[in-house]
Every structure is written in structure tokens, then in C-alpha cells.
Design a protein around this motif. Structure first.
Motif, PDB file in Angstrom:
ATOM      1  N   ASN A 281      -0.007   8.088  -2.028  1.00  0.00           N
ATOM      2  CA  ASN A 281      -1.364   7.551  -1.937  1.00  0.00           C
ATOM      3  C   ASN A 281      -2.248   8.269  -2.959  1.00  0.00           C
ATOM      4  O   ASN A 281      -1.930   9.391  -3.384  1.00  0.00           O
ATOM      5  CB  ASN A 281      -1.946   7.786  -0.535  1.00  0.00           C
ATOM      6  CG  ASN A 281      -1.204   6.939   0.478  1.00  0.00           C
ATOM      7  OD1 ASN A 281      -0.794   5.819   0.173  1.00  0.00           O
ATOM      8  ND2 ASN A 281      -1.024   7.482   1.669  1.00  0.00           N
ATOM      9  N   GLY A 282      -3.357   7.651  -3.293  1.00  0.00           N
ATOM     10  CA  GLY A 282      -4.243   8.208  -4.314  1.00  0.00           C
ATOM     11  C   GLY A 282      -4.813   9.567  -3.939  1.00  0.00           C
ATOM     12  O   GLY A 282      -5.185  10.354  -4.809  1.00  0.00           O
ATOM     13  N   VAL A 301       2.014   5.145  -7.498  1.00  0.00           N
ATOM     14  CA  VAL A 301       0.762   5.531  -6.840  1.00  0.00           C
ATOM     15  C   VAL A 301       0.039   4.271  -6.369  1.00  0.00           C
ATOM     16  O   VAL A 301      -0.145   3.319  -7.134  1.00  0.00           O
ATOM     17  CB  VAL A 301      -0.139   6.327  -7.817  1.00  0.00           C
ATOM     18  CG1 VAL A 301      -1.472   6.667  -7.150  1.00  0.00           C
ATOM     19  CG2 VAL A 301       0.580   7.602  -8.276  1.00  0.00           C
ATOM     20  N   ASP A 302      -0.373   4.290  -5.106  1.00  0.00           N
ATOM     21  CA  ASP A 302      -1.021   3.120  -4.523  1.00  0.00           C
ATOM     22  C   ASP A 302      -2.501   3.064  -4.887  1.00  0.00           C
ATOM     23  O   ASP A 302      -3.222   4.060  -4.783  1.00  0.00           O
ATOM     24  CB  ASP A 302      -0.860   3.186  -2.985  1.00  0.00           C
ATOM     25  CG  ASP A 302      -1.377   1.928  -2.332  1.00  0.00           C
ATOM     26  OD1 ASP A 302      -1.158   0.839  -2.908  1.00  0.00           O
ATOM     27  OD2 ASP A 302      -2.008   2.017  -1.264  1.00  0.00           O
ATOM     28  N   PHE A 303      -2.934   1.888  -5.341  1.00  0.00           N
ATOM     29  CA  PHE A 303      -4.356   1.623  -5.581  1.00  0.00           C
ATOM     30  C   PHE A 303      -4.773   0.575  -4.543  1.00  0.00           C
ATOM     31  O   PHE A 303      -4.571  -0.618  -4.753  1.00  0.00           O
ATOM     32  CB  PHE A 303      -4.578   1.092  -7.008  1.00  0.00           C
ATOM     33  CG  PHE A 303      -4.509   2.144  -8.072  1.00  0.00           C
ATOM     34  CD1 PHE A 303      -3.314   2.786  -8.376  1.00  0.00           C
ATOM     35  CD2 PHE A 303      -5.654   2.521  -8.766  1.00  0.00           C
ATOM     36  CE1 PHE A 303      -3.253   3.767  -9.359  1.00  0.00           C
ATOM     37  CE2 PHE A 303      -5.610   3.499  -9.755  1.00  0.00           C
ATOM     38  CZ  PHE A 303      -4.405   4.125 -10.045  1.00  0.00           C
ATOM     39  N   PRO A 304      -5.347   1.018  -3.418  1.00  0.00           N
ATOM     40  CA  PRO A 304      -5.602   0.074  -2.316  1.00  0.00           C
ATOM     41  C   PRO A 304      -6.722  -0.921  -2.602  1.00  0.00           C
ATOM     42  O   PRO A 304      -6.705  -2.036  -2.097  1.00  0.00           O
ATOM     43  CB  PRO A 304      -5.956   0.983  -1.138  1.00  0.00           C
ATOM     44  CG  PRO A 304      -6.374   2.284  -1.741  1.00  0.00           C
ATOM     45  CD  PRO A 304      -5.700   2.397  -3.071  1.00  0.00           C
ATOM     46  N   ARG A 328       3.894   4.886 -12.151  1.00  0.00           N
ATOM     47  CA  ARG A 328       3.475   3.491 -11.974  1.00  0.00           C
ATOM     48  C   ARG A 328       2.246   3.390 -11.068  1.00  0.00           C
ATOM     49  O   ARG A 328       2.205   4.029 -10.013  1.00  0.00           O
ATOM     50  CB  ARG A 328       4.622   2.693 -11.350  1.00  0.00           C
ATOM     51  CG  ARG A 328       4.277   1.244 -11.088  1.00  0.00           C
ATOM     52  CD  ARG A 328       5.377   0.511 -10.361  1.00  0.00           C
ATOM     53  NE  ARG A 328       6.599   0.380 -11.144  1.00  0.00           N
ATOM     54  CZ  ARG A 328       7.681  -0.247 -10.691  1.00  0.00           C
ATOM     55  NH1 ARG A 328       7.690  -0.780  -9.476  1.00  0.00           N
ATOM     56  NH2 ARG A 328       8.761  -0.330 -11.434  1.00  0.00           N
ATOM     57  N   ALA A 329       1.273   2.614 -11.480  1.00  0.00           N
ATOM     58  CA  ALA A 329       0.113   2.315 -10.629  1.00  0.00           C
ATOM     59  C   ALA A 329       0.392   0.999  -9.923  1.00  0.00           C
ATOM     60  O   ALA A 329       0.731   0.011 -10.575  1.00  0.00           O
ATOM     61  CB  ALA A 329      -1.131   2.190 -11.485  1.00  0.00           C
ATOM     62  N   LYS A 330       0.259   0.991  -8.603  1.00  0.00           N
ATOM     63  CA  LYS A 330       0.610  -0.228  -7.863  1.00  0.00           C
ATOM     64  C   LYS A 330      -0.555  -0.765  -7.045  1.00  0.00           C
ATOM     65  O   LYS A 330      -1.224  -0.010  -6.351  1.00  0.00           O
ATOM     66  CB  LYS A 330       1.761   0.078  -6.893  1.00  0.00           C
ATOM     67  CG  LYS A 330       2.098  -1.125  -6.044  1.00  0.00           C
ATOM     68  CD  LYS A 330       3.090  -0.823  -4.964  1.00  0.00           C
ATOM     69  CE  LYS A 330       3.366  -2.088  -4.180  1.00  0.00           C
ATOM     70  NZ  LYS A 330       3.025  -2.017  -2.799  1.00  0.00           N
TER      71      LYS A 330
END
Ligand code: SF4
Length: 383
Positions: A281-282, A301-304, A328-330
């Protein structure tokens, strides 16, 4: 036949089946396949649509216990649901499995049930192909009701086809004509879908099906006015629901392993794992990752939400910590944020296909030359 035998060739097996059953009566062929345990687990996939009753009746007469997979997209005509219940009861189908989309996925990707209006491929993936792919796990073959006379990609199909690795698709009605179907239905006194009499010759979801009346192309009423002719369940491997964006443009997911979270990482050694991918998580505290940093191949990495910039900081921190693998940005990252992601150490961005439709590849590629706009880079070049 053993699908597990390393010397077993599925394509050779399928070719033999096509030879063997070329001239066999349809019911006899189905009876042989279902009775022969070497074919493994079989299922019939049925939409309970315009002609579905033909195969359903055949299967009911051969083996009522054969699993019948009914995909309820939650967008079907109410007449289909009523017809399905009555028909399953009348035919005594003992193992009817209703396949539905995953609730969380619908809430995330189509919370207002309007996805079909602007992205039918994404909607079919969410509501048909992904649920069916999950439901077919463990089956060695599935029976479909497609016919060659329906045209398009169906014109040349064989009785047996490779579906995906280790699974075959059986099209027992491939060579049947419209008249053959009508004759079977009349001879066996079977009930048609109630909408058939109203001009619906091929029946799918309510928003994407229109009556065709006397038009000879009976599938003309599906996704009318669009180039789309199939929902995707007959294209073999389901297309991944995400798109990977790099400086080169769009690509399908190429990471075949699973992603583990930080808790999993602390509980397992992953010594035998050939490649390790971790989801963060960020707001993750990067120093906690130090013992594993050299072992990890990919960090996602999660971008919610689009406005949450913590992921960018985390990318910078991971690189500062010495992480040299793929980063990776997801999630909720826009094309306008691509340059920022790249400058924060990310190699790639993972977005879902809905966003990819709204912001297609050229929009992202316009940002692919991100170094030109990089402030520090410009300063270096002008020095
Ligand atoms: Fe969605 Fe239409 Fe496909 Fe049904 S047929 S899943 S409503 S796009």
C-alpha cells in the motif's frame, strides 16, 4: 488419455476426436463422451437462450447429473430467468450451477450497471468471460451450443477444439442447420424461449440484444450497430482485465506468478519461489522491507484514488533503499501522472481496461517521452 502425461499432445488428441466423430450421430457422440471417464470432467455451458433447449434435452436424456453451467450476467431478460428455472425443473437437471460475476468486482468496475453502454468488451469480461473461466477450473472439457450457420468466426469451427491448455471445447451442433434445430424441438415437443416468438433469434443480455425478425443473420441482434459479434467466452484464454503501460505503450500482463502481501512475506521463506512479487500500500513503511529487498523481483504499489500521491513517495523511497527490480504503480493513475510515476522510480503502470478505454494508448504515449519534460534533466542538458 491423460492430460497430465508430458508426452500427451492436446492438438493431436483433438484432431483424432474430429476424425473419430465426424459422421457420428450427435446424441451417440455425446453419450460416448459422457460415458467415457477418460475424457475427464465435462460440463455443458448454456445460456438458456433461443436454441439451448436442444442440447439441454439431449444431456438430460443421457445424464441428468452432468454439470450445467448457466452464466447469469445479472443483465439477462427476466424471461430468460423464468425459462431457465422452469426448463431445468422440467428436464430434471440435477447439477445446475448458476455462475455470477464477483460482487466486489462489479462494485469496483460497474457499480451503476452502465459499463455495457461504453465498453461492451470490459462488461462481457466482468460478467461473462471471467466468471466462466473461474467456473471451468477443474473441467477437462466443455460443451457449447454454437453452430456454423451462425456465421462469422463460427463458420469454420470443428466439432472439437482446443479451448485453453489442458481443456477441450466440444461443439456437438456445429453442423446443425436452423431447420435441424426446429425439427428436433418440434419432434421432442420442447418449449422455446418465450422471446423467440417475438423475433429474438439469438438471446443474450437485455441491453445488448434486439429482435431480428426475419433477417437471416440471427446474431445480428446481438450488440446491434457494433463490430462486436462474440462475448469473448469462445476466444480461449480470457484476456487479462488489466493493461500494463510502459514507455513502449500498452501490453498484456506478463507476470504469471502470484503477488504476495507483506504479511505473507514475513510468514514464509519463499526459498523455492523462482520469482517473487509483492503488493504494497502507498503508506507502507519501507524500512520494514529491508530483509527481503534483494530477493524481490517485482513490487506493485497500490494507488487507491487518483488524488493519493503517497505511492509516488513510496516509489522514491524504495529506489533510495536500493530496490533494483521492477516497480509498478497499480490502480488509479492517469496518463497525466505517468511522467511523475516514472520520475518516482516506477517502470510501469497497471490500469484496468475501463480506464484504458477512456485514456487509450496514444494518450499515454504522448507522455512516454517523460524525460524531456523532466525538470532536472532539462537543467542537466542546459548545463
Ligand atoms: Fe455486458 Fe452486454 Fe456483454 Fe451482457 S452482453 S455482459 S450486458 S456487454
Amino acid at each position: 488419455m491423460s492430460f497430465e502425461n508430458p508426452n500427451f499432445s492436446l492438438s493431436a488428441h483433438v484432431a483424432k476426436l474430429n476424425d473419430r466423430f465426424q459422421s457420428t450421430d450427435t446424441v451417440d457422440m455425446l453419450r460416448s463422451l459422457i460415458a467415457d471417464s477418460s475424457f475427464g470432467q465435462l460440463a455443458l455451458v448454456s445460456s438458456f437462450g433461443a436454441d439451448s433447449v436442444v442440447l439441454l434435452d439431449m444431456i438430460a436424456k443421457i445424464d441428468r447429473a452432468l454439470p450445467i453451467l448457466f452464466i447469469d450476467t445479472e443483465m439477462l431478460f427476466h424471461q430468460t430467468l423464468t425459462y431457465q428455472q422452469k426448463l431445468a425443473e422440467d428436464l430434471g437437471l440435477a447439477d445446475l450451477r448458476r455462475i455470477s460475476p464477483v460482487r466486489e468486482a462489479v462494485l469496483e468496475r460497474d457499480s451503476e450497471n452502465l459499463l455495457h453502454r461504453y465498453d461492451t468488451d470490459a462488461c462481457c469480461a466482468l460478467r461473462k468471460t471471467e466468471p466462466l473461466a473461474r467456473a471451468l477450473i477443474g473441467f477437462n472439457g466443455w460443451i457449447s451450443g454454437r453452430k456454423r450457420y451462425q456465421g462469422g468466426a463460427r463458420s469454420n469451427m470443428e466439432l472439437f477444439e482446443i479451448d485453453v491448455e489442458n481443456r477441450i471445447k466440444i461443439n456437438p451442433l456445429a453442423h446443425w442447420s436452423r431447420e435441424d434445430l426446429a425439427k428436433y424441438i418440434a419432434t421432442n415437443n420442447l418449449p422455446r424461449h418465450p422471446l423467440h416468438a417475438k423475433g429474438y433469434k439469438s438471446i443474450g443480455c437485455a441491453p445488448c440484444t434486439t429482435p431480428t425478425g426475419t433477417i437471416s443473420d440471427e446474431r445480428a441482434g446481438r450488440w446491434h450497430g457494433q463490430r462486436k459479434t462474440e462475448c469473448g467466452i469462445h476466444f480461449g484464454q480470457v484476456r487479462p482485465s488489466s493493461v500494463i503501460v510502459t514507455d513502449e505503450g500498452f501490453a498484456d500482463e506478463d507476470w504469471s506468478g502470484e503477488f504476495v502481501n507483506f504479511d505473507d512475506l514475513t510468514k514464509n521463506t519463499f526459498q523455492d519461489t523462482p520469482a517473487l512479487a509483492v503488493d504494497l500500500n502507498g503508506d507502507f513503511e519501507t524500512k520494514k522491507l529491508v530483509p527481503w529487498i534483494a530477493q524481490i523481483d517485482l513490487i506493485r504499489v497500490d494507488f487507491p484514488v487518483f488524488s493519493d500521491g503517497r505511492g509516488f513517495s513510496l516509489g522514491n523511497q524504495l529506489r533510495a533503499l536500493g530496490f533494483v527490480g521492477r516497480l509498478r504503480a497499480k490502480g488509479h493513475v492517469l496518463a497525466d501522472q505517468y511522467a511523475m510515476a516514472r520520475r518516482s522510480g516506477f517502470d510501469e503502470v497497471e490500469i484496468d481496461r475501463t480506464l484504458a478505454r477512456r485514456q487509450p494508448e496514444p494518450v499515454w504515449q504522448a507522455r512516454a517521452n517523460w524525460q524531456v519534460r523532466d525538470y532536472q534533466n532539462r537543467l542537466r542538458n542546459s548545463a
